[in-house]
Design an enzyme around this catalytic site. Structure first.
Site, PDB file in Angstrom:
ATOM      1  N   PRO A  11       0.852  -1.214  -0.040  1.00 41.83           N
ATOM      2  CA  PRO A  11       0.096   0.053  -0.075  1.00 41.83           C
ATOM      3  C   PRO A  11       0.756   1.191  -0.055  1.00 41.83           C
ATOM      4  O   PRO A  11       2.083   1.371   0.747  1.00 41.83           O
ATOM      5  CB  PRO A  11      -0.881   0.031   1.216  1.00 41.83           C
ATOM      6  CG  PRO A  11      -0.187  -1.073   2.004  1.00 41.83           C
ATOM      7  CD  PRO A  11       0.389  -2.132   1.227  1.00 41.83           C
ATOM      8  N   ASN A  12       0.310   2.076  -0.786  1.00 39.75           N
ATOM      9  CA  ASN A  12       0.934   3.627  -1.032  1.00 39.75           C
ATOM     10  C   ASN A  12       2.135   3.588  -1.569  1.00 39.75           C
ATOM     11  O   ASN A  12       2.436   4.842  -2.160  1.00 39.75           O
ATOM     12  CB  ASN A  12       1.129   4.012   0.709  1.00 39.75           C
ATOM     13  CG  ASN A  12      -0.272   4.456   1.442  1.00 39.75           C
ATOM     14  OD1 ASN A  12      -1.121   4.985   1.003  1.00 39.75           O
ATOM     15  ND2 ASN A  12      -0.139   3.852   2.576  1.00 39.75           N
ATOM     16  N   ARG A  19       5.531  11.956  -2.553  1.00 37.40           N
ATOM     17  CA  ARG A  19       5.445  12.583  -1.344  1.00 37.40           C
ATOM     18  C   ARG A  19       6.641  11.961  -0.573  1.00 37.40           C
ATOM     19  O   ARG A  19       7.300  11.052  -0.832  1.00 37.40           O
ATOM     20  CB  ARG A  19       4.479  11.834  -0.445  1.00 37.40           C
ATOM     21  CG  ARG A  19       2.990  12.205  -1.109  1.00 37.40           C
ATOM     22  CD  ARG A  19       2.333  13.170  -0.338  1.00 37.40           C
ATOM     23  NE  ARG A  19       0.818  13.535  -0.463  1.00 37.40           N
ATOM     24  CZ  ARG A  19       0.368  13.919  -1.920  1.00 37.40           C
ATOM     25  NH1 ARG A  19       1.234  13.911  -2.764  1.00 37.40           N
ATOM     26  NH2 ARG A  19      -0.809  14.105  -1.995  1.00 37.40           N
ATOM     27  N   TYR A  24      11.882   8.447   0.979  1.00 41.54           N
ATOM     28  CA  TYR A  24      11.692   7.401   0.093  1.00 41.54           C
ATOM     29  C   TYR A  24      12.225   7.936  -1.483  1.00 41.54           C
ATOM     30  O   TYR A  24      12.276   7.239  -2.450  1.00 41.54           O
ATOM     31  CB  TYR A  24      10.240   7.276  -0.263  1.00 41.54           C
ATOM     32  CG  TYR A  24       9.387   6.606   0.888  1.00 41.54           C
ATOM     33  CD1 TYR A  24       9.713   5.293   1.653  1.00 41.54           C
ATOM     34  CD2 TYR A  24       8.438   7.324   1.750  1.00 41.54           C
ATOM     35  CE1 TYR A  24       9.128   4.836   2.566  1.00 41.54           C
ATOM     36  CE2 TYR A  24       7.759   6.837   2.604  1.00 41.54           C
ATOM     37  CZ  TYR A  24       8.220   5.882   3.371  1.00 41.54           C
ATOM     38  OH  TYR A  24       7.596   5.136   4.397  1.00 41.54           O
ATOM     39  N   ASN A  74       7.851  -5.830  -1.273  1.00 39.93           N
ATOM     40  CA  ASN A  74       8.092  -4.511  -0.537  1.00 39.93           C
ATOM     41  C   ASN A  74       6.494  -4.698   0.030  1.00 39.93           C
ATOM     42  O   ASN A  74       5.560  -3.952  -0.686  1.00 39.93           O
ATOM     43  CB  ASN A  74       8.386  -3.355  -1.062  1.00 39.93           C
ATOM     44  CG  ASN A  74       8.266  -2.167   0.073  1.00 39.93           C
ATOM     45  OD1 ASN A  74       8.149  -2.226   1.067  1.00 39.93           O
ATOM     46  ND2 ASN A  74       8.932  -1.102  -0.458  1.00 39.93           N
ATOM     47  N   ALA A  77       3.106  -1.148   4.727  1.00 34.77           N
ATOM     48  CA  ALA A  77       2.705  -1.229   5.948  1.00 34.77           C
ATOM     49  C   ALA A  77       2.131  -2.814   6.233  1.00 34.77           C
ATOM     50  O   ALA A  77       2.242  -3.151   7.536  1.00 34.77           O
ATOM     51  CB  ALA A  77       1.362  -0.241   6.135  1.00 34.77           C
ATOM     52  N   GLU A  98      12.710  -9.620   1.013  1.00 35.78           N
ATOM     53  CA  GLU A  98      11.759  -8.655   1.641  1.00 35.78           C
ATOM     54  C   GLU A  98      12.701  -7.433   1.332  1.00 35.78           C
ATOM     55  O   GLU A  98      13.787  -7.392   1.728  1.00 35.78           O
ATOM     56  CB  GLU A  98      11.647  -8.909   3.145  1.00 35.78           C
ATOM     57  CG  GLU A  98      10.934  -7.592   3.732  1.00 35.78           C
ATOM     58  CD  GLU A  98      10.908  -7.969   5.385  1.00 35.78           C
ATOM     59  OE1 GLU A  98      11.056  -9.225   5.758  1.00 35.78           O
ATOM     60  OE2 GLU A  98      10.488  -6.948   5.985  1.00 35.78           O
ATOM     61  N   HIS A 100      12.855  -3.104   1.419  1.00 39.65           N
ATOM     62  CA  HIS A 100      12.328  -1.757   1.964  1.00 39.65           C
ATOM     63  C   HIS A 100      13.129  -0.715   1.383  1.00 39.65           C
ATOM     64  O   HIS A 100      14.380  -0.990   1.416  1.00 39.65           O
ATOM     65  CB  HIS A 100      12.418  -1.635   3.211  1.00 39.65           C
ATOM     66  CG  HIS A 100      11.415  -2.744   4.127  1.00 39.65           C
ATOM     67  ND1 HIS A 100      10.132  -2.636   4.132  1.00 39.65           N
ATOM     68  CD2 HIS A 100      11.647  -3.935   4.477  1.00 39.65           C
ATOM     69  CE1 HIS A 100       9.367  -3.649   4.513  1.00 39.65           C
ATOM     70  NE2 HIS A 100      10.529  -4.339   5.077  1.00 39.65           N
ATOM     71  N   ARG A 107      14.087   3.717  11.826  1.00 39.54           N
ATOM     72  CA  ARG A 107      12.783   4.250  11.999  1.00 39.54           C
ATOM     73  C   ARG A 107      12.171   4.405  13.267  1.00 39.54           C
ATOM     74  O   ARG A 107      12.743   3.560  14.067  1.00 39.54           O
ATOM     75  CB  ARG A 107      12.056   4.317  10.788  1.00 39.54           C
ATOM     76  CG  ARG A 107      12.714   4.480   9.599  1.00 39.54           C
ATOM     77  CD  ARG A 107      11.821   4.428   8.177  1.00 39.54           C
ATOM     78  NE  ARG A 107      10.705   5.187   8.293  1.00 39.54           N
ATOM     79  CZ  ARG A 107       9.595   5.120   7.435  1.00 39.54           C
ATOM     80  NH1 ARG A 107       9.583   4.217   6.574  1.00 39.54           N
ATOM     81  NH2 ARG A 107       8.795   6.167   7.541  1.00 39.54           N
TER      82      ARG A 107
END
Ligand code: CA2
Length: 150
Positions: A11-12, A19, A24, A74, A77, A98, A100, A107
């Site tokens: 998501p996103n 953004r 990112y 990826n 969330a 995996e 990111h 973070r």
């Protein structure tokens, strides 16, 4: 034809490059896909993004049934929440990377406990968008090590 590598995005991530560039980067998901395709070379890629958990679960099932050679994911969330994606990935017999964009461990606490890491062959985090082609190259390496002798 060789089996495809699935690159699945949660998501996103369709908002990538638009953004929070300080976290990112400014690269869009379409540009990330192009970088992955260049790294994949002759290997077929299924590059997908969804904001829906069930769709990602179904794509993992598709990767199992196809069968795909490997999965790069990826989960965004869903990394921290989705036992459904974890359970689906457990059924995939090939390597799972995996990925990111950010280093999730630098973070906030909520980004530290990945469920997906429990089944991942390898984890790449913190390389920015260039983590994607790095993951494709790493996947090709893992697959070449797995290949049976001719
Ligand atoms: O660093 C990553 O790749 C993440 O998987 C991104 C997720 C976050 O929940 C993970 O902890 C780390 C968030 C993706 C949000 O995507 C955005 C894209 C553009 C702008 C803002 C958010």
């Amino acid at each position: 034809m060789t089996a495809p590598i699935y690159v699945l995005n949660g998501p996103n991530l369709n908002r990538l490059g638009k953004r929070e560039p300080e976290i990112y980067g400014r690269t869009t998901l379409a540009e990330v896909e192009a970088m992955c395709r260049e790294a994949a070379d002759v290997i077929q890629l299924e590059f997908r993004q969804s904001n829906r958990e069930y769709e990602i679960v179904e794509w993992v099932h598709e990767a199992i049934d196809t069968p795909a050679a490997g999965i790069i994911i990826n989960p965004a969330a869903f990394t921290f929440t989705s036992i459904a994606i974890l359970d689906a990935l457990k059924m995939f017999p090939g390597p799972v990377i995996e990925l990111h964009i950010s280093n999730i461990h630098r973070r906030e606490e909520i980004y530290h406990r990945s469920l997906v890491s429990r089944v991942a062959t390898a984890v790449i985090a913190g390389l920015g968008p260039s983590g994607y082609p790095a993951a494709v190259r790493a996947m090709k390496q893992l697959l070449s090590e797995r290949a049976p002798p001719p």
